[in-house]
Design a protein around this motif. Structure first.
Motif, PDB file in Angstrom:
ATOM      1  N   THR A  34       0.804  -1.224   0.000  1.00  0.00           N
ATOM      2  CA  THR A  34       0.000   0.000   0.000  1.00  0.00           C
ATOM      3  C   THR A  34       0.837   1.274   0.000  1.00  0.00           C
ATOM      4  N   ASP A  35       2.116   1.161   0.316  1.00  0.00           N
ATOM      5  CA  ASP A  35       2.910   2.373   0.508  1.00  0.00           C
ATOM      6  C   ASP A  35       3.945   2.537  -0.603  1.00  0.00           C
ATOM      7  N   PRO A  36       3.722   3.477  -1.532  1.00  0.00           N
ATOM      8  CA  PRO A  36       4.672   3.656  -2.641  1.00  0.00           C
ATOM      9  C   PRO A  36       6.055   4.086  -2.181  1.00  0.00           C
ATOM     10  N   THR A  37       6.134   4.797  -1.042  1.00  0.00           N
ATOM     11  CA  THR A  37       7.442   5.231  -0.529  1.00  0.00           C
ATOM     12  C   THR A  37       8.274   4.034  -0.099  1.00  0.00           C
ATOM     13  N   LEU A  38       7.664   3.132   0.645  1.00  0.00           N
ATOM     14  CA  LEU A  38       8.367   1.931   1.090  1.00  0.00           C
ATOM     15  C   LEU A  38       8.747   1.070  -0.113  1.00  0.00           C
ATOM     16  N   LEU A  39       7.822   0.945  -1.057  1.00  0.00           N
ATOM     17  CA  LEU A  39       8.102   0.139  -2.242  1.00  0.00           C
ATOM     18  C   LEU A  39       9.302   0.683  -3.001  1.00  0.00           C
ATOM     19  N   ARG A  40       9.333   1.995  -3.198  1.00  0.00           N
ATOM     20  CA  ARG A  40      10.457   2.600  -3.941  1.00  0.00           C
ATOM     21  C   ARG A  40      11.774   2.409  -3.198  1.00  0.00           C
ATOM     22  N   LYS A  41      11.743   2.564  -1.876  1.00  0.00           N
ATOM     23  CA  LYS A  41      12.974   2.393  -1.090  1.00  0.00           C
ATOM     24  C   LYS A  41      13.496   0.956  -1.201  1.00  0.00           C
ATOM     25  N   ILE A  42      12.587  -0.009  -1.179  1.00  0.00           N
ATOM     26  CA  ILE A  42      13.005  -1.405  -1.308  1.00  0.00           C
ATOM     27  C   ILE A  42      13.573  -1.655  -2.699  1.00  0.00           C
ATOM     28  N   ILE A  43      12.937  -1.079  -3.719  1.00  0.00           N
ATOM     29  CA  ILE A  43      13.439  -1.202  -5.094  1.00  0.00           C
ATOM     30  C   ILE A  43      14.857  -0.629  -5.186  1.00  0.00           C
ATOM     31  N   LEU A  44      15.065   0.564  -4.626  1.00  0.00           N
ATOM     32  CA  LEU A  44      16.383   1.199  -4.680  1.00  0.00           C
ATOM     33  C   LEU A  44      17.422   0.365  -3.935  1.00  0.00           C
ATOM     34  N   PHE A  45      17.020  -0.207  -2.802  1.00  0.00           N
ATOM     35  CA  PHE A  45      17.943  -1.038  -2.019  1.00  0.00           C
ATOM     36  C   PHE A  45      18.355  -2.274  -2.810  1.00  0.00           C
ATOM     37  N   LEU A  46      17.374  -2.980  -3.389  1.00  0.00           N
ATOM     38  CA  LEU A  46      17.686  -4.190  -4.151  1.00  0.00           C
ATOM     39  C   LEU A  46      18.503  -3.858  -5.400  1.00  0.00           C
ATOM     40  N   ALA A  47      18.163  -2.737  -6.056  1.00  0.00           N
ATOM     41  CA  ALA A  47      18.907  -2.327  -7.259  1.00  0.00           C
ATOM     42  C   ALA A  47      20.360  -2.014  -6.920  1.00  0.00           C
ATOM     43  N   ASP A  48      20.575  -1.431  -5.751  1.00  0.00           N
ATOM     44  CA  ASP A  48      21.926  -1.053  -5.329  1.00  0.00           C
ATOM     45  C   ASP A  48      22.731  -2.260  -4.857  1.00  0.00           C
ATOM     46  N   ASN A  49      22.043  -3.371  -4.581  1.00  0.00           N
ATOM     47  CA  ASN A  49      22.714  -4.542  -4.006  1.00  0.00           C
ATOM     48  C   ASN A  49      22.594  -5.783  -4.880  1.00  0.00           C
ATOM     49  N   ILE A  50      22.448  -5.592  -6.200  1.00  0.00           N
ATOM     50  CA  ILE A  50      22.395  -6.757  -7.084  1.00  0.00           C
ATOM     51  C   ILE A  50      23.673  -7.576  -6.919  1.00  0.00           C
ATOM     52  N   GLY A  51      23.517  -8.889  -6.902  1.00  0.00           N
ATOM     53  CA  GLY A  51      24.678  -9.764  -6.794  1.00  0.00           C
ATOM     54  C   GLY A  51      25.236  -9.905  -5.399  1.00  0.00           C
ATOM     55  N   SER A  52      24.681  -9.181  -4.418  1.00  0.00           N
ATOM     56  CA  SER A  52      25.123  -9.294  -3.026  1.00  0.00           C
ATOM     57  C   SER A  52      24.124 -10.139  -2.247  1.00  0.00           C
ATOM     58  N   SER A  53      24.614 -10.835  -1.239  1.00  0.00           N
ATOM     59  CA  SER A  53      23.722 -11.613  -0.388  1.00  0.00           C
ATOM     60  C   SER A  53      22.840 -10.665   0.406  1.00  0.00           C
ATOM     61  N   VAL A  54      21.535 -10.882   0.336  1.00  0.00           N
ATOM     62  CA  VAL A  54      20.573  -9.981   0.966  1.00  0.00           C
ATOM     63  C   VAL A  54      19.625 -10.786   1.847  1.00  0.00           C
ATOM     64  N   SER A  55      19.373 -10.299   3.046  1.00  0.00           N
ATOM     65  CA  SER A  55      18.390 -10.922   3.922  1.00  0.00           C
ATOM     66  C   SER A  55      17.205  -9.984   4.095  1.00  0.00           C
ATOM     67  N   ILE A  56      16.067 -10.538   4.431  1.00  0.00           N
ATOM     68  CA  ILE A  56      14.888  -9.711   4.699  1.00  0.00           C
ATOM     69  C   ILE A  56      15.159  -8.772   5.871  1.00  0.00           C
ATOM     70  N   ALA A  57      15.949  -9.242   6.837  1.00  0.00           N
ATOM     71  CA  ALA A  57      16.284  -8.402   7.993  1.00  0.00           C
ATOM     72  C   ALA A  57      17.017  -7.139   7.562  1.00  0.00           C
ATOM     73  N   SER A  58      17.900  -7.257   6.558  1.00  0.00           N
ATOM     74  CA  SER A  58      18.641  -6.075   6.096  1.00  0.00           C
ATOM     75  C   SER A  58      17.705  -5.093   5.404  1.00  0.00           C
ATOM     76  N   ILE A  59      16.651  -5.613   4.729  1.00  0.00           N
ATOM     77  CA  ILE A  59      15.685  -4.727   4.076  1.00  0.00           C
ATOM     78  C   ILE A  59      14.786  -4.071   5.123  1.00  0.00           C
ATOM     79  N   GLU A  60      14.519  -4.770   6.233  1.00  0.00           N
ATOM     80  CA  GLU A  60      13.673  -4.210   7.302  1.00  0.00           C
ATOM     81  C   GLU A  60      14.235  -2.903   7.840  1.00  0.00           C
TER      82      GLU A  60
END
Length: 249
Positions: free
Chosen positions: A47-73
């Motif tokens: 429901t929140d476009p701000t949170l969605l965009r931030k998650i998109i930017l985080f994942l885009a910035d961390n392609i190829g790196s090990s990512v956990s849901i905790a780090s996105i939290e």
């Protein structure tokens, strides 16, 4: 630089036109394909476009790196502290369940792809620390700017999607404490692949070669990098220039 979306062929390599095209693709995928689809489903998780965009930017910035849901939290906590989430969200940071729902929506829309880790010795998938790749490097550059960032991960992103295009199932290999960038399987065929931006330095070359030399089976082993040299071999490992490998039939 501008990615491989079909429209790029029409607008050419003019930055302003290319960015306008990428902006339209991004807006369509995020605004219509994710947020509106959630509304049609009658669900209230995305429901929140701000949170969605931030998650998109985080994942885009961390392609190829090990990512956990905790780090996105952590993103959610930051947005709450800054008062940037919708009023209904300010009482607390998004839960791991909420963050996972946002990530799942991005995977469902084919904006990002998740790749699992596989223990080569134990022959089992691992549940922890997957990696994410963005569907198009041009979209990543549109989101993050044309900075000279981690080009090794960008090349990795390109190789991953080319392997998918060639019909392989792809996962990250783990062997003891070392990691193989990609293990690609297609029927009985299997290839171990390391991807690097530049292997001209001996230390980098040794780091890329080392995990492949520890694998004791007879399946092909490759290093793909910007070598700017014809293909050559090192102790049975084939070393390709990225452009030559991509242009293979």
């Amino acid at each position: 630089r501008f990615g491989g979306m079909p429209g790029i062929a029409d607008v050419g390599l003019e930055q302003e036109k290319a960015l306008s095209l990428l902006d339209g693709i991004y807006s369509t995928v995020v605004v219509r394909d994710i947020l509106e689809r959630e509304k049609r489903r009658g669900q209230k998780q995305i429901t929140d476009p701000t949170l969605l965009r931030k998650i998109i930017l985080f994942l885009a910035d961390n392609i190829g790196s090990s990512v956990s849901i905790a780090s996105i939290e952590i993103i959610g906590n930051t947005l709450v502290n800054e008062g940037l989430l919708d009023d209904g969200k300010r009482k607390g940071a998004p839960s791991a369940h909420t963050v996972q729902a946002y990530v799942n929506a991005l995977l469902e829309s084919y904006f990002f792809y998740e790749i699992k880790r596989f223990d080569i010795k134990g022959k089992a998938y691992l549940r922890t620390l997957g990696k994410y790749y963005i569907v198009d490097i041009g979209l990543r550059n549109y989101l993050l700017g044309f900075r000279n960032r981690d080009s090794g991960h960008a090349i990795e992103n390109v190789v991953y999607f080319e392997l998918l295009r060639r019909g392989y199932d792809v996962y990250v290999g783990k062997l003891y404490q070392k990691e193989i960038d990609f293990v690609a399987q297609r029927g009985s065929e299997k290839i171990y692949i390391q991807v690097s931006d530049n292997i001209s330095g001996q230390e980098t070359f040794n780091r890329e070669v080392s995990p492949l030399l520890q694998i004791r089976d007879a399946y092909p082993k490759l290093i793909i990098a910007r070598t700017k040299h014809p293909k050559y071999s090192h102790e049975g490992i084939e070393i390709y220039d990225i452009a030559d490998w991509l242009l293979q039939e």
